[in-house]
Design a protein around this motif. Sequence first.
Motif, PDB file in Angstrom:
ATOM      1  N   LYS A  24       0.871  -1.142  -0.033  1.00 38.11           N
ATOM      2  CA  LYS A  24      -0.037  -0.115  -0.060  1.00 38.11           C
ATOM      3  C   LYS A  24       0.914   1.188   0.121  1.00 38.11           C
ATOM      4  CE  LYS A  24      -3.900   2.143   2.200  1.00 38.11           C
ATOM      5  NZ  LYS A  24      -5.183   2.037   3.055  1.00 38.11           N
ATOM      6  N   ASP A  25       2.034   1.364   0.847  1.00 37.43           N
ATOM      7  CA  ASP A  25       2.833   2.449   0.817  1.00 37.43           C
ATOM      8  C   ASP A  25       3.641   2.623  -0.513  1.00 37.43           C
ATOM      9  OD1 ASP A  25       2.524   2.825   3.693  1.00 37.43           O
ATOM     10  OD2 ASP A  25       4.085   1.420   4.008  1.00 37.43           O
ATOM     11  N   LEU A  26       3.870   1.480  -1.324  1.00 40.86           N
ATOM     12  CA  LEU A  26       4.475   1.548  -2.544  1.00 40.86           C
ATOM     13  C   LEU A  26       3.432   2.228  -3.578  1.00 40.86           C
ATOM     14  CD1 LEU A  26       6.823   1.038  -4.582  1.00 40.86           C
ATOM     15  CD2 LEU A  26       5.763  -1.282  -4.758  1.00 40.86           C
ATOM     16  N   LEU A  27       2.179   1.673  -3.587  1.00 35.69           N
ATOM     17  CA  LEU A  27       1.218   2.336  -4.501  1.00 35.69           C
ATOM     18  C   LEU A  27       1.046   3.653  -4.191  1.00 35.69           C
ATOM     19  CD1 LEU A  27      -1.419  -0.819  -4.363  1.00 35.69           C
ATOM     20  CD2 LEU A  27       0.287  -0.225  -6.020  1.00 35.69           C
ATOM     21  N   ASN A  28       1.032   4.300  -2.829  1.00 40.05           N
ATOM     22  CA  ASN A  28       0.866   5.431  -2.570  1.00 40.05           C
ATOM     23  C   ASN A  28       2.021   6.210  -3.232  1.00 40.05           C
ATOM     24  OD1 ASN A  28      -1.615   5.199  -1.419  1.00 40.05           O
ATOM     25  ND2 ASN A  28      -0.889   4.661   0.936  1.00 40.05           N
ATOM     26  N   LEU A  32      -0.602   5.315  -7.461  1.00 42.00           N
ATOM     27  CA  LEU A  32      -1.375   4.247  -8.241  1.00 42.00           C
ATOM     28  C   LEU A  32      -2.524   3.863  -7.284  1.00 42.00           C
ATOM     29  CD1 LEU A  32       1.234   1.988  -9.676  1.00 42.00           C
ATOM     30  CD2 LEU A  32       0.169   3.667 -10.758  1.00 42.00           C
ATOM     31  N   SER A  33      -3.741   3.571  -8.028  1.00 44.35           N
ATOM     32  CA  SER A  33      -4.799   3.117  -7.021  1.00 44.35           C
ATOM     33  C   SER A  33      -4.782   1.581  -7.045  1.00 44.35           C
ATOM     34  CB  SER A  33      -6.235   3.613  -7.884  1.00 44.35           C
ATOM     35  OG  SER A  33      -7.280   2.888  -7.417  1.00 44.35           O
ATOM     36  N   SER A  34      -5.194   1.106  -5.790  1.00 43.23           N
ATOM     37  CA  SER A  34      -5.236  -0.311  -5.450  1.00 43.23           C
ATOM     38  C   SER A  34      -6.486  -0.931  -6.264  1.00 43.23           C
ATOM     39  CB  SER A  34      -5.413  -0.755  -3.938  1.00 43.23           C
ATOM     40  OG  SER A  34      -6.543  -0.135  -3.558  1.00 43.23           O
ATOM     41  N   GLN A  35      -7.526  -0.293  -6.862  1.00 38.82           N
ATOM     42  CA  GLN A  35      -8.621  -0.652  -7.543  1.00 38.82           C
ATOM     43  C   GLN A  35      -8.016  -0.986  -9.007  1.00 38.82           C
ATOM     44  OE1 GLN A  35     -11.747   2.278  -7.208  1.00 38.82           O
ATOM     45  NE2 GLN A  35     -12.016   1.752  -5.166  1.00 38.82           N
ATOM     46  N   ASP A  55      15.200  -7.818  -0.786  1.00 42.45           N
ATOM     47  CA  ASP A  55      15.186  -8.912  -1.998  1.00 42.45           C
ATOM     48  C   ASP A  55      14.062  -9.214  -2.517  1.00 42.45           C
ATOM     49  OD1 ASP A  55      18.345  -8.778  -2.185  1.00 42.45           O
ATOM     50  OD2 ASP A  55      18.412 -10.204  -0.513  1.00 42.45           O
ATOM     51  N   ASP A  56      12.962  -8.823  -1.995  1.00 38.76           N
ATOM     52  CA  ASP A  56      11.722  -9.142  -2.452  1.00 38.76           C
ATOM     53  C   ASP A  56      11.786  -8.624  -3.899  1.00 38.76           C
ATOM     54  OD1 ASP A  56      10.554 -10.526  -0.543  1.00 38.76           O
ATOM     55  OD2 ASP A  56       9.369  -8.908   0.206  1.00 38.76           O
ATOM     56  N   GLU A  57      10.876  -9.410  -4.819  1.00 39.07           N
ATOM     57  CA  GLU A  57      10.558  -8.801  -6.266  1.00 39.07           C
ATOM     58  C   GLU A  57       8.967  -8.506  -6.226  1.00 39.07           C
ATOM     59  OE1 GLU A  57      11.926 -10.878 -10.199  1.00 39.07           O
ATOM     60  OE2 GLU A  57       9.351 -11.254 -10.142  1.00 39.07           O
ATOM     61  N   ILE A  58       8.713  -7.393  -6.434  1.00 38.39           N
ATOM     62  CA  ILE A  58       7.416  -6.838  -6.641  1.00 38.39           C
ATOM     63  C   ILE A  58       6.995  -6.467  -7.955  1.00 38.39           C
ATOM     64  CG2 ILE A  58       5.718  -5.011  -5.604  1.00 38.39           C
ATOM     65  CD1 ILE A  58       6.978  -6.697  -3.669  1.00 38.39           C
ATOM     66  N   GLN A  59       6.027  -7.407  -8.533  1.00 44.18           N
ATOM     67  CA  GLN A  59       5.349  -6.840  -9.716  1.00 44.18           C
ATOM     68  C   GLN A  59       3.872  -6.341  -9.512  1.00 44.18           C
ATOM     69  OE1 GLN A  59       4.979 -10.582 -12.254  1.00 44.18           O
ATOM     70  NE2 GLN A  59       4.536  -9.286 -14.085  1.00 44.18           N
ATOM     71  N   LEU A  60       3.715  -5.361 -10.127  1.00 41.85           N
ATOM     72  CA  LEU A  60       2.515  -4.729 -10.159  1.00 41.85           C
ATOM     73  C   LEU A  60       1.669  -4.706 -11.493  1.00 41.85           C
ATOM     74  CD1 LEU A  60       3.411  -1.345  -8.303  1.00 41.85           C
ATOM     75  CD2 LEU A  60       2.512  -3.446  -7.388  1.00 41.85           C
ATOM     76  N   VAL A  61       0.376  -5.411 -11.475  1.00 39.66           N
ATOM     77  CA  VAL A  61       0.010  -5.624 -12.950  1.00 39.66           C
ATOM     78  C   VAL A  61      -1.280  -4.643 -13.029  1.00 39.66           C
ATOM     79  CG1 VAL A  61      -1.021  -7.503 -14.250  1.00 39.66           C
ATOM     80  CG2 VAL A  61       0.715  -8.151 -12.804  1.00 39.66           C
TER      81      VAL A  61
END
Length: 67
Positions: A24-28, A32-35, A55-61
Amino acid sequence: MTFTLKFKDIDEKRDIPKENYTIKDLLNDLELSSQTIVPKQNGDLVIEESEIRDDDEIQLVQIIYGG
């Protein structure tokens, strides 16, 4: 501590700016909207409250709506 962000044309390492940094922090931060975004952490679908770790990989689709 860093994580990898993958979103559209972005594929980069980023610093984790604070403790307990969440999707959520990253989206803010990205405004970007979580919707309209489905987050994946290390290949698994996750919720906004998931904490990003070193070392996480975060992918936003991006979700595409149509009619």
